[in-house]
Structure formats: structure tokens, C-alpha cells
Design a protein around this motif. Structure first.
Motif, short mmCIF file in Angstrom:
data_model
loop_
_atom_site.label_atom_id
_atom_site.label_comp_id
_atom_site.label_asym_id
_atom_site.label_seq_id
_atom_site.Cartn_x
_atom_site.Cartn_y
_atom_site.Cartn_z
N SER A 271 3.66 2.34 5.95
CA SER A 271 3.18 1.11 6.76
C SER A 271 1.85 1.28 7.18
O SER A 271 0.83 2.35 7.55
CB SER A 271 4.30 1.22 8.33
OG SER A 271 5.26 1.40 8.03
N TYR A 272 1.04 0.15 7.22
CA TYR A 272 -0.18 -0.08 7.50
C TYR A 272 -0.20 -1.08 8.84
O TYR A 272 0.73 -2.00 8.75
CB TYR A 272 -0.83 -0.52 6.29
CG TYR A 272 -0.94 0.56 5.17
CD1 TYR A 272 -2.07 1.12 5.04
CD2 TYR A 272 0.10 0.39 4.26
CE1 TYR A 272 -2.04 2.15 3.65
CE2 TYR A 272 0.27 1.35 3.21
CZ TYR A 272 -0.74 2.18 2.89
OH TYR A 272 -0.71 2.87 2.01
N PHE B 7 8.41 0.71 -0.55
CA PHE B 7 7.95 -0.45 -0.06
C PHE B 7 6.69 -0.07 0.76
O PHE B 7 6.69 1.02 1.21
CB PHE B 7 9.08 -0.73 1.13
CG PHE B 7 10.18 -1.53 0.55
CD1 PHE B 7 10.21 -2.19 -0.54
CD2 PHE B 7 11.26 -1.54 1.44
CE1 PHE B 7 11.45 -2.72 -1.21
CE2 PHE B 7 12.44 -2.49 0.92
CZ PHE B 7 12.22 -2.88 -0.34
N LEU B 8 5.49 -0.88 0.60
CA LEU B 8 4.33 -0.72 1.40
C LEU B 8 4.43 -2.00 2.45
O LEU B 8 4.49 -3.07 1.78
CB LEU B 8 3.12 -1.11 0.52
CG LEU B 8 2.76 -0.05 -0.65
CD1 LEU B 8 1.53 -0.06 -1.10
CD2 LEU B 8 3.17 1.50 0.09
N ASN B 9 4.58 -1.78 3.63
CA ASN B 9 4.47 -2.57 4.58
C ASN B 9 3.06 -2.78 5.15
O ASN B 9 2.46 -2.10 5.66
CB ASN B 9 5.32 -2.43 5.93
CG ASN B 9 5.65 -3.42 6.73
OD1 ASN B 9 5.00 -4.57 6.58
ND2 ASN B 9 6.52 -3.09 7.88
N THR B 10 2.27 -4.08 4.76
CA THR B 10 0.93 -4.26 4.75
C THR B 10 0.45 -5.03 5.86
O THR B 10 0.95 -5.87 6.35
CB THR B 10 0.68 -5.00 3.43
OG1 THR B 10 1.34 -6.20 3.32
CG2 THR B 10 1.05 -3.92 2.05
N CYS B 11 -1.05 -4.92 5.73
CA CYS B 11 -1.77 -5.63 6.96
C CYS B 11 -2.83 -6.50 6.37
O CYS B 11 -3.29 -5.85 5.20
CB CYS B 11 -2.36 -4.52 7.96
SG CYS B 11 -3.56 -5.11 9.10
N LEU C 250 5.58 -5.75 1.43
CA LEU C 250 6.32 -6.36 2.51
C LEU C 250 5.04 -6.67 3.49
O LEU C 250 3.85 -6.13 3.39
CB LEU C 250 7.12 -5.34 3.26
CG LEU C 250 8.18 -4.64 2.65
CD1 LEU C 250 9.23 -3.95 3.43
CD2 LEU C 250 9.09 -5.60 1.41
N GLY C 251 5.26 -7.47 4.54
CA GLY C 251 4.29 -7.49 5.69
C GLY C 251 3.23 -8.81 5.55
O GLY C 251 3.65 -9.55 4.82
N CYS C 252 2.08 -8.43 6.08
CA CYS C 252 1.20 -9.83 6.31
C CYS C 252 0.56 -9.97 5.02
O CYS C 252 0.15 -11.13 4.76
CB CYS C 252 0.35 -9.28 7.56
SG CYS C 252 1.03 -9.37 9.04
N MET C 253 0.20 -8.86 4.32
CA MET C 253 -0.55 -9.17 2.87
C MET C 253 0.67 -9.87 2.03
O MET C 253 0.02 -10.98 1.31
CB MET C 253 -1.01 -7.78 2.40
CG MET C 253 -1.88 -7.92 1.25
SD MET C 253 -2.73 -6.53 1.00
CE MET C 253 -3.02 -6.52 -0.92
#
Ligand code: SAH
Ligand code: SF4
Ligand code: F3S
Length: 488
Positions: free
Chosen positions: A41-42, A76-80, A112-115
């Protein structure tokens, strides 16, 4: 939404930028299931909290978790996306998985996430290694998206919802100290700060059912947790209607105040779970924080006396360009209210952006004098990074040279460090109730915890243990940490 690592000693601009990209992995869980999931997670606490929801959804679907990406079948990379640097970090990380994928072609890599939300299917074109793209409101669909990849296709779901709060999903606590936990109370953001990508990546604001929040807090307390941090981009605009048929802000307004649970009401409901359960929250918005919230904080000892109240700038013209919808005077009035109602010892922290579009030298000076006036305990400080698609990117030229941005940021950091040290020196000689979170970072002979004002306090462990409340007398400090001795 930014306190991932507390008490950083060195506040170089680079360190502060990196800090928002703290990496956290899954815990090892082995129940003999066939495939293993690794999550990294980032970004902000919201993303960390979301990774706990993602892990829960995946475990239900027959995945074990692993803390080593080499052992993973699914990564999974949960991104910013908050600053350009955050996205660059993720892109670099993706290239590191290339050799792994060559050795193990069945490896599935998901972003995943914002990116993911910002770039959507474009990410599949730009990063060949990526098989799956899922935005923050699409996590229930992950098992299905994984299946599509298993069947030979790449998969994307970046649908943003007006209702999804994942209220019924029991998060799997990752990298937990067993004492403190994050609880999401709302998602999305309806503000349109001109520099900010979050409204585009997280969608419209929606509040979670307060009863599910209280249940989660109660459950955490029963499991031995002693502190919950209620999370939202703008917790002060939390609003939930008892009438389940009413959804969306407009309808809530029509429902009449009697039916509505606001943030002060929610704080009170969670505070009543147990006097030994501490409550924190983040982030407060200066335009929305009410005296009702401050008075509720005062009324309950277990609501921590600490407020993260990002100013972003100390100059009213810049604040207007940022579309923050408050002026310097309004902000200072809120700070005065905090000091009046909760006292001088209430912790206050901020986020600051140096070198926003057209910021003049005197306007930068206003940020420095604001920091002087407020006497923040600490701040998260950044220089402006233009984000595609935001109001500022469309309307204003990013005209402050990088060198100037960095110099202004350095000045802000230096000012803040001096004040952080002074604020800590005020605490020398005082005794605080500390919730022990574990060993100190430097020694297993010392314990570390925080006081109500969110200050990190380190002290010799003696017979004390994680999860206990201990009275600690402070005898020394740095700009980031208080040092003390437990009092029996
Ligand atoms: N909801 C929170 C902020 C979330 S983003 C709030 O309103 O305060 C965390 C912080 O990142 C922001 O407070 C801001 O200081 C910083 N930030 C956001 N966009 C940025 C940008 N484009 N460049 C530099 N810093 C930014
Ligand atoms: Fe971004 Fe402003 Fe919303 Fe915070 S309140 S997430 S800075 S748009
Ligand atoms: Fe958080 Fe970064 Fe998204 S700060 S909300 S993960 S853009």
C-alpha cells in the motif's frame, strides 16, 4: 489523512515526500489455500484501511496472504496519485516485478487505488506487466476481475459509486500492533481544492452507517485494541440519515436535523463504547470543524485532544486560488476556538503546500507567520506538484520555479522544526497518560506510545506491556519525541 509515520526526526523535503509513500505488506497467513496474495500500500491511511478490506474480500474467495512478493501468485499494489512522485514510485516498483513475471508467467499483477482510478485502462497500455486495474469503489468485484484474468483477458473496473462504504466487510488487520486501528467512516470528497486529485480518484462523499462503525469499534475493543482512528478526507462533514431510504446529501438535508447523525454525534457514540477505548480522527477541514465537535471532545476524556487541521497556506489570496473556501482569519479563528475550548496542550498539526501557482514571496511569508501563530506540534509539508485534470492544472500556470518551491519548503520545514522542539520542551517535567503501542524503534529495552495530544513518548519498559495505559513523566525531548520514565 497523512499521519502514516509519526515522529520523523529528519524533515528534509525528500523525506517528507517519501513518507507519504510508506509501504506496508500483508501478513503471512497459511491455511493451505491454493493461491497466495501479496498487497503493498502507498499513500494515506485511507488506502491502508482499504487494503484491509481488499484482503478480507480476497480471503473470502480462497486466497491466503503472504508477506513476501516472491511467494505470491497475485500481487496487488494499492496506489496513490496525490503528487507526481507518488505515481513514479509505483511505476518503479512495477518494473521491479518484471523478472519475477518472466520466471512465473502465471503471476497476476493488479493496480488498485487512486492511480488505478486516475489512469483507468490507460494503465494497461502504459505498463505491460499490469493485468488488472481496480478503482477504490470496485473492490467487491476483485474476485470476478481475477477470474477474467485467469480466463485470459485483462480486466478493469474503475466505476465510482455514490453509495459504496464497505460497511458490512470485516477488515483483516494488516501489520497491526494489536492496540491501534483505523476505521473508515466515510469515503470520497465533495470539496474541490484546486490542487487536489482526490475528488477525481475517490468520487463523491458518502458517510458510513454509524451503527456499523460502533460495532467495529466495539469488536476491536473486545479483541484488545485500545485506540481507533476514525478516517475520512473531511470528517467534519460526516452526515448520515437514520432513514435508510434517504441517500445522498440533498435528501439528508430534507430529512430534518432530528434524523441526522453528524460528526459530533458519531464521536459521542464511539466514545461511549468504553472509557478505555481512545478515539482519534483525521482529517478535519477548517471550514467545517464546529464548536459542537470541540465541545464533544472536551466532554469525553477518551476522545484524544489532538486535531489535524491542514491549513495549506497562510495567505488568503492563495487559499482562494486553492479553493479551500476559508481565509487566513477564518482559520485563525478556528485555532483560537480550539485553544479556548480544549486548552494550550491540545495537539494541532497541519499540511502545508509551498510554491502554489502565482504564490508571491510575501504570501509565502504569510505561511511562515501563520505557523508561528498557531504553534503546530508538527506538520506534513510539501511543495506543489501539478496534477493532471485538477482545477489548478486547468486554470493556473505552475509558474513557481522548482528551486524556489524547494527553498520555500525548506524555510517552512525549518520554522516548523524549531516550533516542534519548543512545543516538546514545554512538556518536559509534565506527566502524561500514555497508551503503550510496542517497543521503541531504537531499542527493545524501551517502550513507545502516545499521549492524548498525539506526541510520541519513549520510556524504559520495566514491567509494562503493550496495550496498557501508563503514567509517564517526561524528562527530555527532541523535536520529534518525548523521553520519560514510567511512574508506578
Ligand atoms: N483531505 C485532506 C488532505 C488529503 S491529501 C485535507 O483536506 O486536508 C494530503 C495532503 O497532500 C494535502 O493536505 C496537501 O497538503 C497535500 N497535497 C494534495 N495535493 C497536492 C499537490 N498537488 N501538490 C502537493 N501537495 C499536495
Ligand atoms: Fe483534496 Fe481538498 Fe478533498 Fe482534502 S478536502 S481530499 S485536499 S479536495
Ligand atoms: Fe490517499 Fe493518495 Fe488517494 S493520499 S486518497 S491514496 S491520492
Amino acid at each position: 489523512m497523512s499521519q502514516i509515520i509519526e515522529g520523523l526526526d529528519i524533515l528534509t523535503p525528500e523525506a517528507k515526500q517519501e513518507e507519504q509513500c510508506a509501504v506496508k505488506t500483508t501478513v503471512e497467513q497459511n491455511t493451505g489455500k491454493q493461491r497466495k496474495l501479496y498487497v503493498e500500500s502507498y499513500g494515506c491511511q485511507m488506502n491502508f484501511s482499504d487494503s484491509e478490506i481488499v484482503t478480507s474480500i480476497m480471503q473470502q474467495q480462497g486466497f491466503d496472504t503472504t508477506d513476501s512478493f516472491e511467494k505470491a501468485d497475485v500481487i496487488f499494489l494499492n496506489t496513490c496519485s496525490i503528487r507526481d512522485k507518488a505515481e513514479q514510485t509505483v511505476r518503479k516498483r512495477l518494473t521491479q516485478f518484471n523478472t519475477l513475471k518472466e520466471e512465473k508467467p502465471e503471476l497476476l499483477v493488479g493496480v488498485l487505488g487512486c492511480m488505478a482510478e486516475r489512469l483507468k485502462s490507460q494503465l494497461l497500455e502504459e505498463e505491460q506487466i499490469v493485468d488488472l486495474v481496480a478503482g477504490p469503489d470496485a473492490y467487491r468485484d476483485l474476485p470476478n476481475l481475477v477470474k477474467q484474468v485467469d480466463d485470459g483477458a485483462k480486466s478493469v473496473n474503475t466505476f465510482l459509486s455514490r453509495e459504496e462504504t464497505y460497511a458490512d466487510i470485516n477488515p483483516v488487520r494488516l501489520n497491526s500492533n494489536g492496540v491501534t486501528a483505523f476505521v473508515s467512516i466515510m469515503r470520497g470528497c465533495d470539496n474541490m481544492c484546486s490542487f487536489c486529485v482526490v475528488p477525481f480518484t475517490r468520487g463523491r462523499e458518502r458517510s458510513r452507517d454509524p451503527h456499523s462503525i460502533v460495532r467495529e469499534a466495539q469488536d476491536l475493543f473486545n479483541k484488545g485494541y485500545r485506540e481507533v482512528t476514525l478516517l475520512g478526507q473531511n470528517v467534519d462533514s460526516y452526515k448520515w440519515s437514520e432513514n435508510s431510504e434517504l441517500k445522498g446529501k440533498a435528501q439528508i438535508e430534507r430529512a430534518g436535523e432530528m434524523d441526522v447523525v453528524n460528526f459530533a454525534n458519531l464521536l459521542e457514540m464511539v466514545a461511549q463504547v468504553h472509557p478505555d477505548l481512545r478515539i482519534r480522527f483525521s482529517t478535519s477541514h477548517p471550514k467545517d470543524i464546529t464548536n459542537e465537535v470541540l465541545l464533544t471532545m472536551k466532554q469525553y476524556d477518551n476522545i484524544c485532544k489532538y486535531i489535524h487541521l491542514p491549513a495549506q497556506s497562510g495567505n488568503s489570496r492563495v487559499l482562494e486560488l486553492m479553493n479551500r473556501t476559508y481565509s487566513r482569519e477564518w482559520y485563525l479563528d478556528r485555532v483560537d476556538a480550539i485553544r479556548r475550548i480544549l486548552g494550550e496542550d491540545c495537539g494541532i498539526s497541519s499540511d502545508m503546500i509551498a510554491g502554489f501557482c502565482t504564490e508571491a514571496e510575501e504570501e509565502h511569508q504569510d505561511t511562515l507567520t501563520l505557523i508561528d501563530y498557531v504553534q503546530y506540534d508538527f506538520s506534513y509539508m510539501f511543495y506543489y506538484s501539478e496534477r493532471p485534470g485538477t482545477l489548478a492544472a486547468r486554470k493556473y500556470e505552475d509558474d513557481i520555479p522548482l528551486e524556489t518551491k524547494k527553498r520555500r519548503l525548506r524555510e517552512i520545514i525549518e520554522k516548523q522544526q524549531t516550533i516542534s522542539l519548543q512545543r516538546n520542551q514545554r512538556d518536559v517535567g509534565k506527566t502524561f497518560k500514555v497508551l503503550v503501542e510496542g517497543f521503541s524503534k531504537r531499542s527493545d529495552q524501551d517502550l513507545q506510545g502516545r499521549n492524548s495530544a498525539n506526541k510520541v513518548i519513549v520510556f524504559p519498559k520495566k514491567h509494562y506491556r503493550k496495550g496498557e495505559y501508563v503514567q509517564v513523566r517526561v524528562h527530555d525531548c527532541t523535536a520529534a519525541t518525548l523521553l520519560g520514565e514510567a511512574i508506578d
